[in-house]
Design a protein around this motif. Structure first.
Motif, PDB file in Angstrom:
ATOM      1  N   GLU A  31       0.849  -1.182   0.000  1.00 56.85           N
ATOM      2  CA  GLU A  31       0.000   0.000   0.000  1.00 56.85           C
ATOM      3  C   GLU A  31       0.887   1.235   0.000  1.00 56.85           C
ATOM      4  OE1 GLU A  31      -4.178   0.890   2.057  1.00 56.85           O
ATOM      5  OE2 GLU A  31      -2.552   0.532   3.476  1.00 56.85           O
ATOM      6  N   LEU A  38       0.626  -5.863   1.477  1.00 58.91           N
ATOM      7  CA  LEU A  38      -0.737  -6.364   1.410  1.00 58.91           C
ATOM      8  C   LEU A  38      -0.815  -7.824   1.004  1.00 58.91           C
ATOM      9  CD1 LEU A  38      -2.418  -3.311  -0.364  1.00 58.91           C
ATOM     10  CD2 LEU A  38      -2.368  -3.843   2.096  1.00 58.91           C
ATOM     11  N   GLN A  78      -6.974  -2.688  -6.995  1.00 61.02           N
ATOM     12  CA  GLN A  78      -5.717  -2.054  -6.614  1.00 61.02           C
ATOM     13  C   GLN A  78      -5.262  -1.134  -7.738  1.00 61.02           C
ATOM     14  OE1 GLN A  78      -3.368  -5.601  -5.948  1.00 61.02           O
ATOM     15  NE2 GLN A  78      -3.936  -5.659  -3.787  1.00 61.02           N
ATOM     16  N   GLU A  97      -2.880   1.858  -4.470  1.00 58.03           N
ATOM     17  CA  GLU A  97      -3.963   2.357  -3.634  1.00 58.03           C
ATOM     18  C   GLU A  97      -4.968   1.218  -3.565  1.00 58.03           C
ATOM     19  OE1 GLU A  97      -5.665   5.926  -5.242  1.00 58.03           O
ATOM     20  OE2 GLU A  97      -3.897   7.117  -4.766  1.00 58.03           O
ATOM     21  N   GLN A  98      -5.207   0.711  -2.362  1.00 60.64           N
ATOM     22  CA  GLN A  98      -6.106  -0.425  -2.174  1.00 60.64           C
ATOM     23  C   GLN A  98      -7.521   0.090  -1.932  1.00 60.64           C
ATOM     24  OE1 GLN A  98      -5.554  -3.960  -2.258  1.00 60.64           O
ATOM     25  NE2 GLN A  98      -7.771  -3.730  -2.319  1.00 60.64           N
ATOM     26  N   SER A 110      -4.613  -6.898   5.009  1.00 63.16           N
ATOM     27  CA  SER A 110      -3.428  -7.534   4.457  1.00 63.16           C
ATOM     28  C   SER A 110      -3.550  -9.045   4.597  1.00 63.16           C
ATOM     29  CB  SER A 110      -2.187  -7.065   5.232  1.00 63.16           C
ATOM     30  OG  SER A 110      -1.057  -7.849   4.928  1.00 63.16           O
TER      31      SER A 110
END
Length: 131
Positions: A31, A38, A78, A97-98, A110
């Motif tokens: 991330e 993650l 993602q 960016e999750q 995660s």
């Protein structure tokens, strides 16, 4: 950029990577804001090219033997912010960016929520959604 230039650029990118005997490379996904690791997955050449085309992570699922667009079912995509290659050329790091903060299929942030407790000689489940 012309199609010929794009193909040359893609080829140069692919040739810099040391692919394993199955034509895969491990990918660590991190991330970008928190620095949290993650997940770990695999990519083949098509997955990497599709990741670059979409701007979202696409992996190769070894169990199903097909491309897997992360979040295609869950919606937890993602967005790729950076693609890095390690010094040996044999591991990719995706900084992402999750979406919704959930990367793991278990619903966790995660995939790395198990921690080894040496004193107890067991894996401790540190997930917030303990089963």
């Amino acid at each position: 950029m012309s199609d010929i230039d794009k193909k040359s650029q893609d080829q140069a990118l692919l040739e810099a990577i040391t692919w394993n005997d199955q034509g895969l490379v491990p990918v660590v996904t991190q991330e970008i804001d928190s620095g949290d690791v993650l997940m770990m997955a695999w990519m083949n050449r098509d997955a990497l090219l599709e990741t670059m085309r979409l701007g979202e992570a696409v992996y190769w699922t070894r169990s199903r033997q097909k491309l897997w667009h992360k979040g295609e079912e869950s919606g937890h995509t993602q967005k790729v912010k950076e693609i890095r290659l390690d010094c040996d050329g044999d591991t990719i790091l995706l900084k992402v960016e999750q979406k919704d903060g959930i990367a793991c299929h278990t619903g966790e942030h995660s995939c790395f929520f198990l921690r080894w407790d040496e004193a107890k000689n067991i894996w401790l489940d540190e997930s917030k959604n303990k089963k």
